[in-house]
Write an enzyme that holds these catalytic residues in place. Structure first.
Site, PDB file in Angstrom:
ATOM      1  N   GLY A   9      86.971 -96.103  93.528  1.00 19.44           N
ATOM      2  CA  GLY A   9      85.563 -95.915  92.580  1.00 19.44           C
ATOM      3  C   GLY A   9      85.194 -97.491  91.946  1.00 19.44           C
ATOM      4  O   GLY A   9      84.777 -97.543  90.888  1.00 19.44           O
ATOM      5  N   GLN A  69      79.974 -99.037  87.095  1.00 20.96           N
ATOM      6  CA  GLN A  69      79.765 -99.796  86.054  1.00 20.96           C
ATOM      7  C   GLN A  69      81.310-100.599  85.442  1.00 20.96           C
ATOM      8  O   GLN A  69      81.168-101.779  85.507  1.00 20.96           O
ATOM      9  CB  GLN A  69      79.273 -99.303  85.028  1.00 20.96           C
ATOM     10  CG  GLN A  69      78.637-100.035  83.649  1.00 20.96           C
ATOM     11  CD  GLN A  69      78.440 -99.095  82.521  1.00 20.96           C
ATOM     12  OE1 GLN A  69      78.926 -98.089  82.357  1.00 20.96           O
ATOM     13  NE2 GLN A  69      77.812 -99.683  81.551  1.00 20.96           N
ATOM     14  N   ILE A  96      83.463 -95.122  97.930  1.00 18.05           N
ATOM     15  CA  ILE A  96      83.026 -93.993  98.990  1.00 18.05           C
ATOM     16  C   ILE A  96      82.289 -94.713  99.855  1.00 18.05           C
ATOM     17  O   ILE A  96      82.050 -94.410 101.081  1.00 18.05           O
ATOM     18  CB  ILE A  96      82.456 -92.758  98.216  1.00 18.05           C
ATOM     19  CG1 ILE A  96      82.245 -91.482  99.519  1.00 18.05           C
ATOM     20  CG2 ILE A  96      81.006 -92.952  97.871  1.00 18.05           C
ATOM     21  CD1 ILE A  96      82.583 -90.339  98.899  1.00 18.05           C
ATOM     22  N   TYR A 125      81.745 -82.404  82.504  1.00 20.53           N
ATOM     23  CA  TYR A 125      82.582 -83.592  82.690  1.00 20.53           C
ATOM     24  C   TYR A 125      83.657 -83.617  81.617  1.00 20.53           C
ATOM     25  O   TYR A 125      85.073 -83.936  81.788  1.00 20.53           O
ATOM     26  CB  TYR A 125      81.464 -84.646  82.481  1.00 20.53           C
ATOM     27  CG  TYR A 125      81.918 -85.810  82.167  1.00 20.53           C
ATOM     28  CD1 TYR A 125      82.671 -86.825  83.117  1.00 20.53           C
ATOM     29  CD2 TYR A 125      81.645 -86.736  80.841  1.00 20.53           C
ATOM     30  CE1 TYR A 125      83.023 -88.078  82.910  1.00 20.53           C
ATOM     31  CE2 TYR A 125      82.092 -88.082  80.574  1.00 20.53           C
ATOM     32  CZ  TYR A 125      82.696 -88.742  81.613  1.00 20.53           C
ATOM     33  OH  TYR A 125      83.052 -90.013  81.643  1.00 20.53           O
TER      34      TYR A 125
END
Ligand code: AKB
Length: 314
Positions: free
Chosen positions: A9, A13, A36, A142
């Site tokens: 990943g 950011q 990805i 989340y």
């Protein structure tokens, strides 16, 4: 022993800047970044691999190929996007973590870094100076996935001796890569809009105070935690970490000190307001200070000045 880092990943950011710092620390070829999709502007000489962390077989092949000693798992769906796609958020955030934890045991990975979030707190957690341990009743998918992830991290540490380290990140402010899908994103967008258009409409109300952190501090904090001697770490779920807390109104006023014509307005009824209202206003990070010497360098005015400086030249 030479360290080899696998970052999963890496295009987001945090990953973009953390990977650069790790390359400086460990050497260009010792950091393998993956995501990805390939980055829009692949940097020369960097080792990059496409990887969907939900594909266990592909993860295994990558680990066999590069034999990493450390894994940084940054792939996640953030709070606002998570509310639009709850099943996908749960799947990525939980099964991505489980795949990495299981692979870490199978292949004897020495250290793992996995970020948690202030989203693990909920409407009944103390809002001010929120302690490391308190009522945690997150009400976003989340936050629920991050809290479950924290429990898994501690469980894998206790049961299998896995050296996994984690930070509950607040909103992170940075100029290199914009965040996507979070509730704290306004505090980054505001800078881009202030410089492009001289105006910004905040999706959070003017007095919504949230904990934030400047990227330079976030990257340094992560590396300091990863370097800390294991026996000093008393928190194996995830460490509270604090930088400055501020409201949209306060950051707008700080920007106006440098860009006096900047105009701020506020929109009503944004679904992210409900999420922000369930989160802490400020964080108590005594455990991180005590265990590994954490101290932020940037406050609101220094981060605003630094952001504007960098974005002007960018
Ligand atoms: C979000 O807003 O979802 C993230 C976070 C605080 O974890 N920036």
């Amino acid at each position: 022993m030479e360290e080899v880092i696998l970052m999963i990943g890496a295009n987001g950011q945090i990953g973009t800047e953390l990977a650069t710092a790790l390359r400086v620390k460990f050497g260009q070829n010792s950091v393998i970044t993956s995501d990805i999709r390939a980055p829009k502007e692949p940097a020369e000489g960097e080792v990059f691999e496409e990887l969907n962390v939900l594909d266990k077989q592909a993860l295994t092949s990558l680990i066999q190929k590069y034999k990493p000693t450390q894994i940084y798992l940054l792939a996640a769906m953030l709070s606002a996007t998570g509310e639009q796609y709850p099943q996908k958020a749960w799947d990525l955030n939980m099964n991505g973590l489980l795949n990495v934890l299981d692979a870490a045991i199978e292949f004897g990975i020495k250290k793992i870094f996995w970020p948690s979030s202030i989203a693990v707190f909920g409407p009944n957690s103390p809002k001010v100076n929120t302690p490391q341990y308190c009522i945690m009743d997150p009400n976003t998918i989340y936050g629920i996935s991050k809290l479950a992830g924290e429990r898994l991290c501690e469980y894998y540490h206790e049961k299998y001796g896995l050296d996994i380290r984690s930070i509950r990140f607040p909103g992170i402010i940075s100029w290199k890569t914009e965040p996507g899908g979070g509730t704290t994103d306004y505090a980054v967008h505001i800078f881009f809009e202030a410089l492009r258009h001289g105006a910004y409409t905040s999706f959070l109300s003017e007095n919504t105070e949230l904990p934030m952190l400047y990227m330079e501090d976030a990257v340094r904090g992560t590396i300091e935690l990863m370097d800390a001697p294991a026996e000093q770490l008393t928190v194996r779920s995830s460490y509270n970490l604090a930088g400055p807390s501020f409201t949209p109104k306060q950051i707008a006023e700080e920007i106006q000190k440098i860009l006096p014509n900047f105009e701020m307005s506020y929109s009503d009824n944004d679904p992210r307001q409900v999420i922000a209202d369930s989160w802490p206003r400020s964080i108590n990070d005594e455990a991180a200070k005590r265990d590994w010497g954490w101290a932020p360098k940037f406050n609101l005015s220094s981060l605003v000045a630094d952001m504007i400086d960098h974005l002007k030249t960018k």
